[in-house]
Design a protein around this motif. Structure first.
Motif, PDB file in Angstrom:
ATOM      1  N   TYR B 284       0.797  -1.233   0.000  1.00 43.97           N
ATOM      2  CA  TYR B 284       0.000   0.000   0.000  1.00 43.97           C
ATOM      3  C   TYR B 284       0.828   1.281   0.000  1.00 43.97           C
ATOM      4  O   TYR B 284       0.316   2.348   0.272  1.00 43.97           O
ATOM      5  CB  TYR B 284      -0.938  -0.007   1.216  1.00 43.97           C
ATOM      6  CG  TYR B 284      -1.938  -1.132   1.207  1.00 43.97           C
ATOM      7  CD1 TYR B 284      -2.998  -1.133   0.294  1.00 43.97           C
ATOM      8  CD2 TYR B 284      -1.830  -2.197   2.103  1.00 43.97           C
ATOM      9  CE1 TYR B 284      -3.918  -2.158   0.271  1.00 43.97           C
ATOM     10  CE2 TYR B 284      -2.764  -3.229   2.084  1.00 43.97           C
ATOM     11  CZ  TYR B 284      -3.802  -3.212   1.173  1.00 43.97           C
ATOM     12  OH  TYR B 284      -4.717  -4.226   1.156  1.00 43.97           O
ATOM     13  N   LYS B 285       2.133   1.146  -0.266  1.00 45.41           N
ATOM     14  CA  LYS B 285       2.974   2.343  -0.320  1.00 45.41           C
ATOM     15  C   LYS B 285       3.718   2.368  -1.652  1.00 45.41           C
ATOM     16  O   LYS B 285       4.192   1.327  -2.121  1.00 45.41           O
ATOM     17  CB  LYS B 285       4.002   2.337   0.825  1.00 45.41           C
ATOM     18  CG  LYS B 285       3.375   2.428   2.208  1.00 45.41           C
ATOM     19  CD  LYS B 285       4.389   2.908   3.235  1.00 45.41           C
ATOM     20  CE  LYS B 285       5.603   1.987   3.292  1.00 45.41           C
ATOM     21  NZ  LYS B 285       6.706   2.608   4.041  1.00 45.41           N
ATOM     22  N   GLY B 373     -10.584   6.587  -7.035  1.00 46.86           N
ATOM     23  CA  GLY B 373     -11.793   5.902  -6.588  1.00 46.86           C
ATOM     24  C   GLY B 373     -13.020   6.774  -6.508  1.00 46.86           C
ATOM     25  O   GLY B 373     -13.926   6.529  -5.715  1.00 46.86           O
ATOM     26  N   MET B 374     -13.075   7.816  -7.368  1.00 44.45           N
ATOM     27  CA  MET B 374     -14.237   8.707  -7.318  1.00 44.45           C
ATOM     28  C   MET B 374     -15.319   8.309  -8.304  1.00 44.45           C
ATOM     29  O   MET B 374     -16.502   8.535  -8.065  1.00 44.45           O
ATOM     30  CB  MET B 374     -13.814  10.150  -7.583  1.00 44.45           C
ATOM     31  CG  MET B 374     -13.008  10.742  -6.451  1.00 44.45           C
ATOM     32  SD  MET B 374     -12.866  12.535  -6.537  1.00 44.45           S
ATOM     33  CE  MET B 374     -14.380  13.057  -5.730  1.00 44.45           C
ATOM     34  N   ALA B 381     -14.381  -4.480  -3.092  1.00 44.02           N
ATOM     35  CA  ALA B 381     -13.489  -5.040  -2.066  1.00 44.02           C
ATOM     36  C   ALA B 381     -12.914  -6.357  -2.560  1.00 44.02           C
ATOM     37  O   ALA B 381     -13.625  -7.178  -3.151  1.00 44.02           O
ATOM     38  CB  ALA B 381     -14.258  -5.235  -0.767  1.00 44.02           C
ATOM     39  N   GLY B 382     -11.623  -6.529  -2.357  1.00 47.81           N
ATOM     40  CA  GLY B 382     -10.965  -7.776  -2.748  1.00 47.81           C
ATOM     41  C   GLY B 382     -10.476  -7.805  -4.179  1.00 47.81           C
ATOM     42  O   GLY B 382      -9.764  -8.724  -4.579  1.00 47.81           O
ATOM     43  N   LYS B 399     -12.746   1.018  -1.785  1.00 49.60           N
ATOM     44  CA  LYS B 399     -12.532   0.416  -0.476  1.00 49.60           C
ATOM     45  C   LYS B 399     -12.261  -1.084  -0.600  1.00 49.60           C
ATOM     46  O   LYS B 399     -13.027  -1.804  -1.240  1.00 49.60           O
ATOM     47  CB  LYS B 399     -13.784   0.644   0.385  1.00 49.60           C
ATOM     48  CG  LYS B 399     -13.534   0.548   1.877  1.00 49.60           C
ATOM     49  CD  LYS B 399     -14.810   0.886   2.639  1.00 49.60           C
ATOM     50  CE  LYS B 399     -14.591   0.841   4.123  1.00 49.60           C
ATOM     51  NZ  LYS B 399     -13.820   1.983   4.622  1.00 49.60           N
ATOM     52  N   GLY B 400     -11.169  -1.514  -0.004  1.00 47.97           N
ATOM     53  CA  GLY B 400     -10.842  -2.943  -0.006  1.00 47.97           C
ATOM     54  C   GLY B 400     -10.162  -3.423  -1.278  1.00 47.97           C
ATOM     55  O   GLY B 400      -9.857  -4.605  -1.421  1.00 47.97           O
ATOM     56  N   GLY B 401      -9.908  -2.511  -2.220  1.00 44.00           N
ATOM     57  CA  GLY B 401      -9.245  -2.892  -3.464  1.00 44.00           C
ATOM     58  C   GLY B 401      -7.730  -2.820  -3.334  1.00 44.00           C
ATOM     59  O   GLY B 401      -7.202  -2.164  -2.446  1.00 44.00           O
ATOM     60  N   MET B 402      -7.036  -3.508  -4.222  1.00 45.24           N
ATOM     61  CA  MET B 402      -5.567  -3.496  -4.241  1.00 45.24           C
ATOM     62  C   MET B 402      -5.113  -2.952  -5.589  1.00 45.24           C
ATOM     63  O   MET B 402      -5.600  -3.372  -6.632  1.00 45.24           O
ATOM     64  CB  MET B 402      -5.038  -4.921  -4.027  1.00 45.24           C
ATOM     65  CG  MET B 402      -3.559  -5.109  -4.291  1.00 45.24           C
ATOM     66  SD  MET B 402      -2.490  -4.099  -3.254  1.00 45.24           S
ATOM     67  CE  MET B 402      -2.276  -5.151  -1.833  1.00 45.24           C
TER      68      MET B 402
END
Lengths: 174, 424
Positions: B284-285, B373-374, B381-382, B399-402
């Motif tokens: 996540y970075k 994500g707008m 998610a996932g 939310k919950g996405g990679m």
């Protein structure tokens, strides 16, 4: 001048970004107040529950690079409308830090060993912070335990806090 | 003692030195979009100061959510549109003419070497590719920029980033900047300007340099700057040809902003780019970067090609070259968003849009939408996305996405394979 005293919340993680502080989907709001329910909604931190842990909090203490990522001033605003005007960290992302002072709020850096001591002594205890802006000290207290640490804010940022923010400051001067 | 690019620009724009190392500088450009500007506009109105310092220097665009997706985003667009009109801001880009801010403003020739630029958007550092000091700021800085034409910064310290060697095929500017971020860390350049230099930058197009400068903020940098050279002049020539007798004359004028040979840097790093291979982020970075060859069977649900980082014509060409005659994996959704109408139009002429559509991509209008994500491609998610954007933060694209950040060529190859893969 804003209030810089009250209950402290310790967030034991570095690189907490502004998407975590206030997700982009809420950037469609055009008032600061509307952001209030969503503060730290996406914070990735084990055991943290924004619906419980933010109750009555006025100060956040955290690690490195707080507020990295997006320039959104919605991050300071989301803190402000929740009564949080002070964040203490080892260091901050540049834009977030300036946004805080531009709003007359404070983002204050303390040395990493001081932050370590504060985490060791006060995290999870319901500690209270009182700020002496003139003397430049924070006093952390929990029951009998008290610890006072000095802090430094640049003259410019200090003037912004006293003026109430950058708009007020700049309007008089430029 | 010599000066860096940022020092020269600051010294030429100083308005005040209120205390210590803080300088208030005059602004050549204040860029605005519909997410961070409306609250500044409303505040100015409520203070009885609904005016602008210089409408010529202000450029505005609706780009984050366009066309509006709901009443709130429609209202944001309306506030910006009405404000631009009543304040005589002629360069306002609305539906049909709008594109991602950091793609459309350079395309219109609004940024020149030696300029100071702010915008309420962290990726404003992109414009440093033109040998300008360009920095993302918050809404209050933006508001003062609009009203007074000034902004306060720490006098800049500079990190010199030497990029040497020749890039091997399959390695693009995105791979270079991700490697820089990996090397420096997400706060390794905080309160510093990054100056990108060396043969790799010299050989890059303006599009490539914009990809480099765009992600300087992911290492914490205030701005990411490249020197002015003939590539800069060639790009700007349609806009400056009446100002100079020749390109050589333009270059001579712009070269004054380039760093002196004895400039003093806060820090200096060198990366041998010949050894680079295609990379992607994990985690996540944006400093969590590894070679794509080290990913094992990482399935993706979506591929996204676009954004202020990689939505320009070269990016679409690189992705289309990989996709030509091939199809997306049946389990993968593909979205491509050319960053401006001009890029879209050029991609149509070159047959790139057809290649994307034949491969199974959805082609959307220019917008920032999915990157943060707008709108326009939010993840469930996932779900996992191979993306040419700039941030892999938790929840960034939904939310919950990679999100895995990579070059357009690698994203295209991953879309075909269904797993994270580099282009052959």
């Amino acid at each position: 001048m804003k209030n810089f005293n009250g209950n402290a919340l310790f967030l034991d993680r570095s690189d907490i970004n502004t998407d975590e502080i206030i997700p982009a989907k809420y950037l469609t709001e055009i008032t600061k107040e509307a952001l209030a329910p969503f503060l730290l909604e996406d914070l990735k931190l084990k055991g943290f529950d924004p619906s419980k842990n933010l109750e009555g909090i006025s100060v956040i203490i955290t690690r490195e690079n707080f507020g990295c990522g997006s320039s959104r001033e919605h991050a300071p605003w989301a803190l402000e409308v929740n009564g949080i005007n002070l964040v203490i960290a080892e260091n901050f992302a540049r834009i977030f830090k300036q946004n805080m002072f531009n709003c007359g709020m404070m983002a204050v850096e303390l040395p990493s060993d001081t932050i370590d001591d504060l985490f060791a002594g006060f995290a999870g205890t319901g500690a209270v912070v009182s700020t002496d802006f003139e003397q430049g000290t924070f006093t952390f207290s929990h029951g009998e335990l008290k610890k006072t640490v000095p802090f430094i804010v640049s003259d410019f940022n200090r003037d912004l806090v006293l003026a109430g923010g950058w708009v007020e400051y700049a309007d008089k001067k430029y | 003692m010599g000066k860096t690019i940022a020092e020269k620009i600051f010294d030429a724009h100083r308005v005040d030195n209120p205390s210590g190392t803080i300088q208030v500088i005059s602004l050549d450009r204040v860029f605005c979009h519909e997410i961070t500007t409306p609250i500044a506009i409303n505040d100015l109105v409520s203070r009885g100061k609904d005016r602008v310092h210089n409408p010529e220097n202000i450029k505005a665009v609706i780009d984050h959510v366009t066309p509006a997706k709901d009443s709130k985003t429609a209202e944001q667009g309306k506030i910006l549109r009405d404000w631009a009109k009543r304040n005589n801001i002629r360069d306002f880009f609305d539906i049909g003419k709008n594109g991602v801010c950091h793609a459309i403003f350079p395309e219109k020739g609004f940024v020149r070497p030696g300029f100071t630029v702010i915008m309420g958007d962290s990726h404003t550092c992109t414009h440093g590719a033109f040998c300008a000091f360009a920095a993302g700021v918050g809404t209050t800085d933006l508001e003062v920029g609009i009203l007074k034409g000034v902004c306060a910064f720490e006098y800049p310290k500079t990190m010199k980033v030497n990029l040497t060697g020749d890039l091997v095929p399959g390695v693009y500017p995105k791979d270079v900047i991700l490697t820089v971020i990996k090397t420096v860390g997400v706060n390794g350049a905080t309160n510093m300007v990054m100056e990108f230099t060396g043969p790799v930058v010299d050989g890059m197009s303006m599009e490539g340099r914009m990809t480099l400068s765009n992600m300087a903020v992911e290492a914490g940098a205030t701005s990411g700057i490249c020197k002015a050279d003939m590539t800069t002049v060639d790009y700007l020539w349609p806009f400056i040809k009446s100002d100079f007798a020749s390109k050589e004359e333009a270059l001579a004028a712009y070269a004054q902003w380039n760093a002196d040979s004895d400039a003093v840097y806060e820090k200096e790093i060198t990366i041998d780019c010949a050894s680079l291979r295609p990379v992607s982020t994990f985690g996540y970075k944006p400093d969590q970067v590894k070679n794509i060859s080290d990913f094992e069977n990482t399935k993706i649900d979506q591929v996204y090609i676009g954004s202020c980082t990689n939505g320009r014509i070269e990016d679409l060409r690189q992705a289309a070259a990989v996709l030509k005659g091939k199809s997306l994996h049946p389990d993968v959704r593909g979205i491509v968003s050319p960053a401006t109408p001009e890029i879209f139009s050029q991609a149509l002429k070159e047959g790139l849009i057809e290649i994307f559509m034949d491969a199974g991509f959805c082609v959307t209008n220019p917008t920032c939408g999915a990157c943060l994500g707008m709108s326009n491609g939010v993840l469930a998610a996932g779900e996992v996305c191979a993306s040419t954007t700039n941030r892999n933060f938790n929840g960034r694209m939904g939310k919950g996405g990679m999100v895995h950040l990579m070059s357009p060529a690698s994203a295209a190859a991953s879309g075909i394979a269904g797993v994270i893969t580099a282009a052959q």
